[in-house]
Scaffold this motif. Structure first.
Motif, PDB file in Angstrom:
ATOM      1  N   CYS A  79     -11.309  -0.069   6.069  1.00 55.26           N
ATOM      2  CA  CYS A  79     -10.928  -0.666   7.340  1.00 55.26           C
ATOM      3  C   CYS A  79     -10.676  -2.152   7.127  1.00 55.26           C
ATOM      4  CB  CYS A  79     -12.034  -0.500   8.375  1.00 55.26           C
ATOM      5  SG  CYS A  79     -12.397   1.193   8.782  1.00 55.26           S
ATOM      6  N   GLY A 135     -10.254  -4.076  12.057  1.00 56.56           N
ATOM      7  CA  GLY A 135     -10.828  -2.735  12.000  1.00 56.56           C
ATOM      8  C   GLY A 135      -9.813  -1.621  11.850  1.00 56.56           C
ATOM      9  N   SER A 136      -8.552  -1.954  11.697  1.00 49.76           N
ATOM     10  CA  SER A 136      -7.501  -0.943  11.562  1.00 49.76           C
ATOM     11  C   SER A 136      -7.630  -0.217  10.222  1.00 49.76           C
ATOM     12  CB  SER A 136      -6.126  -1.601  11.650  1.00 49.76           C
ATOM     13  OG  SER A 136      -5.109  -0.673  11.351  1.00 49.76           O
ATOM     14  N   GLN A 137      -7.246   1.060  10.200  1.00 50.79           N
ATOM     15  CA  GLN A 137      -7.259   1.833   8.961  1.00 50.79           C
ATOM     16  C   GLN A 137      -5.858   1.969   8.379  1.00 50.79           C
ATOM     17  OE1 GLN A 137      -9.230   5.534   9.737  1.00 50.79           O
ATOM     18  NE2 GLN A 137     -11.228   4.577   9.887  1.00 50.79           N
ATOM     19  N   CYS A 160      -3.563  -5.339   5.551  1.00 51.13           N
ATOM     20  CA  CYS A 160      -3.595  -4.625   6.825  1.00 51.13           C
ATOM     21  C   CYS A 160      -2.195  -4.670   7.427  1.00 51.13           C
ATOM     22  CB  CYS A 160      -4.606  -5.268   7.763  1.00 51.13           C
ATOM     23  SG  CYS A 160      -4.630  -4.520   9.399  1.00 51.13           S
ATOM     24  N   ARG A 197     -13.733   5.351   3.891  1.00 49.05           N
ATOM     25  CA  ARG A 197     -12.551   4.922   4.624  1.00 49.05           C
ATOM     26  C   ARG A 197     -12.487   3.411   4.576  1.00 49.05           C
ATOM     27  NH1 ARG A 197      -8.739   8.264   5.929  1.00 49.05           N
ATOM     28  NH2 ARG A 197      -8.752   8.398   8.152  1.00 49.05           N
TER      29      ARG A 197
END
Length: 120
Positions: free
Chosen positions: A36, A41-43, A83, A34
Motif C-alpha cells: 500500500c 493507502g492506495s494499492q 503510487c 499487499r
C-alpha cells in the motif's frame, strides 16, 4: 465452530457461547503481503527500475569534470515503487524512506573530501 472454553458446537455468527457465555472475537481476514502507498493507502502501485540520474550526473560533472558523469549511476539497478494514485515514490522494501537517491551519497562524499582537504 467449537467453543474454546467448553468444547461444544456454537453457531457461526454467535458473539458468545450459548452454554458457557464465553466471548468470541471475529476478525476479518486481511490479505497478506499487499503493498500500500504510505501516503494515501492506495494499492495501485507500479515498480520502476532506476537507471541513470541526470541530476546526479550533472552535479558530478560540475564538481569532478567528465568523470563525474558516472556519479549519475549511483543507485542504478534499485527498484522504486510508485503510487499511481498520488505519485509518491519510495524504495521497494522501505516504505518509511521515500526515494533516497544517490545524490545524498554524492553530497556526503563531497563533504568528507572537503573536511579532509581542510584538515591537511
Amino acid at each position: 465452530m467449537k467453543c474454546a472454553k467448553c468444547g461444544r458446537d456454537v453457531p457461526a455468527n454467535s458473539p458468545t457461547c450459548p452454554w458457557c457465555a464465553a466471548g468470541f472475537k471475529y476478525e476479518t481476514p486481511r490479505p497478506e503481503n499487499r503493498v500500500c502507498c504510505p501516503n494515501c493507502g492506495s494499492q495501485d502501485i507500479s515498480a520502476v527500475r532506476r537507471n541513470y540520474s541526470p541530476g546526479c550526473g550533472c552535479l558530478g560533472l560540475l564538481l569532478f569534470g567528465w568523470i563525474g558523469l558516472l556519479m549519475g549511476l549511483l543507485g542504478a539497478g534499485k527498484v522504486d515503487l510508485v503510487c499511481r494514485n498520488c505519485g509518491t515514490q519510495w524504495e521497494a522494501g522501505n516504505p518509511q524512506n521515500r526515494r533516497s537517491t544517490g545524490c545524498f551519497t554524492l553530497l556526503l562524499i563531497i563533504i568528507v573530501i572537503l573536511l579532509l582537504a581542510a584538515a591537511v
